[in-house]
Scaffold this active site. Structure first.
Site, PDB file in Angstrom:
ATOM      1  N   ILE A   1       0.862  -1.206  -0.038  1.00 19.89           N
ATOM      2  CA  ILE A   1       0.000  -0.070  -0.099  1.00 19.89           C
ATOM      3  C   ILE A   1       0.744   1.379  -0.135  1.00 19.89           C
ATOM      4  O   ILE A   1       0.535   2.339  -0.308  1.00 19.89           O
ATOM      5  CB  ILE A   1      -0.960   0.283   1.226  1.00 19.89           C
ATOM      6  N   ASP A   2       2.208   0.977   0.624  1.00 20.41           N
ATOM      7  CA  ASP A   2       3.162   2.345   0.522  1.00 20.41           C
ATOM      8  C   ASP A   2       3.610   2.806  -0.921  1.00 20.41           C
ATOM      9  O   ASP A   2       3.736   3.978  -0.853  1.00 20.41           O
ATOM     10  CB  ASP A   2       4.102   1.893   1.504  1.00 20.41           C
TER      11      ASP A   2
ATOM     12  N   HIS B   1      -4.606  -0.247  10.179  1.00 19.93           N
ATOM     13  CA  HIS B   1      -4.785  -1.216   9.224  1.00 19.93           C
ATOM     14  C   HIS B   1      -6.219  -1.208   8.550  1.00 19.93           C
ATOM     15  O   HIS B   1      -6.163  -1.998   7.404  1.00 19.93           O
ATOM     16  CB  HIS B   1      -4.600  -2.518   9.871  1.00 19.93           C
TER      17      HIS B   1
ATOM     18  N   ARG C   1      -5.334  -1.458   4.835  1.00 22.09           N
ATOM     19  CA  ARG C   1      -4.666  -2.311   4.178  1.00 22.09           C
ATOM     20  C   ARG C   1      -5.665  -3.453   4.114  1.00 22.09           C
ATOM     21  O   ARG C   1      -5.659  -4.287   3.117  1.00 22.09           O
ATOM     22  CB  ARG C   1      -3.740  -3.002   5.074  1.00 22.09           C
TER      23      ARG C   1
ATOM     24  N   GLU D   1       2.943   8.707   8.624  1.00 22.66           N
ATOM     25  CA  GLU D   1       3.662   8.124   9.854  1.00 22.66           C
ATOM     26  C   GLU D   1       5.060   8.230  10.188  1.00 22.66           C
ATOM     27  O   GLU D   1       5.656   8.439  11.043  1.00 22.66           O
ATOM     28  CB  GLU D   1       3.101   6.568  10.114  1.00 22.66           C
TER      29      GLU D   1
HETATM   30  O1  F6P Z   1       4.301  -1.534   4.566  1.00 21.01           O
HETATM   31  C1  F6P Z   1       3.006  -1.627   4.618  1.00 21.01           C
HETATM   32  C2  F6P Z   1       2.462  -0.794   6.158  1.00 21.01           C
HETATM   33  O2  F6P Z   1       1.371  -0.890   6.281  1.00 21.01           O
HETATM   34  C3  F6P Z   1       3.316   0.110   6.468  1.00 21.01           C
HETATM   35  O3  F6P Z   1       2.661   1.292   5.878  1.00 21.01           O
HETATM   36  C4  F6P Z   1       3.164   0.372   7.891  1.00 21.01           C
HETATM   37  O4  F6P Z   1       4.230   0.895   8.390  1.00 21.01           O
HETATM   38  C5  F6P Z   1       3.625  -1.230   8.378  1.00 21.01           C
HETATM   39  O5  F6P Z   1       3.164  -1.909   7.019  1.00 21.01           O
HETATM   40  C6  F6P Z   1       2.954  -1.703   9.533  1.00 21.01           C
HETATM   41  O6  F6P Z   1       3.237  -3.085   9.607  1.00 21.01           O
HETATM   42  P1  F6P Z   1       2.328  -4.024  10.608  1.00 21.01           P
HETATM   43  O7  F6P Z   1       1.353  -4.654   9.844  1.00 21.01           O
HETATM   44  O8  F6P Z   1       3.309  -4.985  10.982  1.00 21.01           O
HETATM   45  O9  F6P Z   1       1.884  -3.312  11.819  1.00 21.01           O
END
Ligand code: F6P
Length: 360
Positions: A139-140, A283, A286, A235
């Site tokens: 997603i980044d 999240h 995502r 972030e």
């Molecule tokens: O790389 C994708 C991402 O969603 C980043 O934007 C975020 O910093 C990280 O993963 C969060 O990871 P986790 O799912 O381990 O909390």
């Protein structure tokens, strides 16, 4: 090409199932392959029952589903795996076990769907003889060599909707609303959704900010009659001369987890006498169903990855350039991580319509 495997590694992104479906259908329909899904990233190669045969029925109905039917792991690097030995946590290299499992499965190709971490492992396995093809996911949108990764468009849509919703409540209460967004060290989600969602201030990792400059923007708006402001904060954003804010430190296996800069910005606004509220979208960016664009891109990537494998293009990654799906060496994609182009039209456009990046 007779036997082909597919795996998903790292954080999930909407569209993973669309890639799995396209890989499976293309490999079966066009090449008559046997297809296998590897469960939970590279872990599936060495876990009991970690390999799942995939046929057309197994991928039916998964196109609009978020997550991944194969599961994923973001601590699944076989070159650095955390295990308990004699009551102690140690990091060991299990890559040879993974390679042995791949050989025993007689795989002609392994399609690896992942972000930079997962793709780096793919490249290292390729150097040790594993026939891998990469598919860029996150997603980044921070993987180099491709204009866009699938998952980004869906995250953008969710972030934009969140800004729209914060807008109405900000206006009703005359407040400053701060939305903290994902993206790690790249500001694409905050920049694109900030522009699409009408943010007044956008803070991204690529442009260190000054708290006074943010507040100046809020004050100018108030003087112009707008009694509320909306802020999209990556972030990974950080003040000039300052550090990123982490919610958890990293180690040999975990990358450090970013989080907390939104609260810092909110606290500063309140310290200046205005009311602020902070939302961390987290999240939600995502999860859930991919947008039409992400389904379309993910499907094209999956099909192209199988075609690249059939041509023996191992060590390569599919990518989007000038709206065409091409393939490039994974090493090229990983050489320079993608970041917001500070001289590009997106930043110029944002500044031109009065958005502050907190640097003036
Ligand atoms: O790389 C994708 C991402 O969603 C980043 O934007 C975020 O910093 C990280 O993963 C969060 O990871 P986790 O799912 O381990 O909390």
């Amino acid at each position: 090409m007779k036997r082909i495997a597919v795996l998903t590694g790292g954080g999930d992104a909407p569209g993973l199932n669309a890639v799995i479906r396209a890989v499976t259908k293309t490999a079966i329909n066009i090449y008559g392959c046997d297809v296998f899904g590897v469960l939970d990233g590279y872990d599936g190669f060495i876990a009991p029952n970690g390999i799942l045969p995939l046929d057309l029925a197994a991928v039916r109905g998964i196109l609009p589903r978020g997550g991944t039917i194969l599961g994923t792991a973001n601590r699944g690097n076989p070159f650095a795996r955390k295990v308990m030995r004699d009551g102690q946590q140690v990091v060991i290299d299990v890559s040879d076990e993974v390679i042995k499992a791949i050989q025993e499965l007689h795989l002609d190709a392994v399609i690896v769907i992942g972000g930079d971490g997962t793709l780096r492992v793919a490249m290292e396995l390729c150097e040790k003889g594993v026939p891998v093809i990469g598919v860029p996911k996150t997603i980044d949108n921070d993987v180099g060599g491709t204009e866009v990764t699938f998952g980004f468009d869906t995250a953008l849509m969710i972030a934009t909707e969140a800004l729209d919703r914060l807008h109405t409540t900000a206006e009703a209460h005359h407040r400053v609303m701060v939305l903290e967004l994902m993206g790690r060290d790249a500001g694409f989600i905050a920049l694109h959704s900030g522009v699409a969602g009408g943010a007044d201030v956008i803070l991204i990792p690529e442009i260190p900010f000054r708290y006074e400059a943010i507040f100046r923007k809020v004050r100018e708006r108030a003087e112009g009659g707008a009694k509320f402001s909306l802020m999209a904060v990556s972030e990974g954003a950080k003040p000039v001369g300052g550090q990123e804010v982490f919610s958890r430190s990293g180690d040999a296996v975990y990358v450090p987890r970013l989080g907390g800069i939104g609260q810092e910005v909110g606290k500063y606004i309140e310290s200046q006498g205005l009311e602020a509220r902070v939302t961390v979208l987290g999240h939600l960016q995502r999860g859930g169903s991919p947008t039409a664009f992400d389904r379309w891109l993910a499907t094209r990537y999956g099909a192209a990855a199988v075609r690249t494998a059939a041509q023996g293009g191992f060590g390569r990654m599919v990518a989007l350039r000038d709206a065409k799906v091409i393939d490039i060496p994974i090493s090229e994609a990983l050489a320079v991580p993608k970041r917001v182009n500070l001289k590009g039209d997106a930043i110029t456009t944002a500044r031109g319509i009065g958005i502050s990046f907190g640097d003036e």
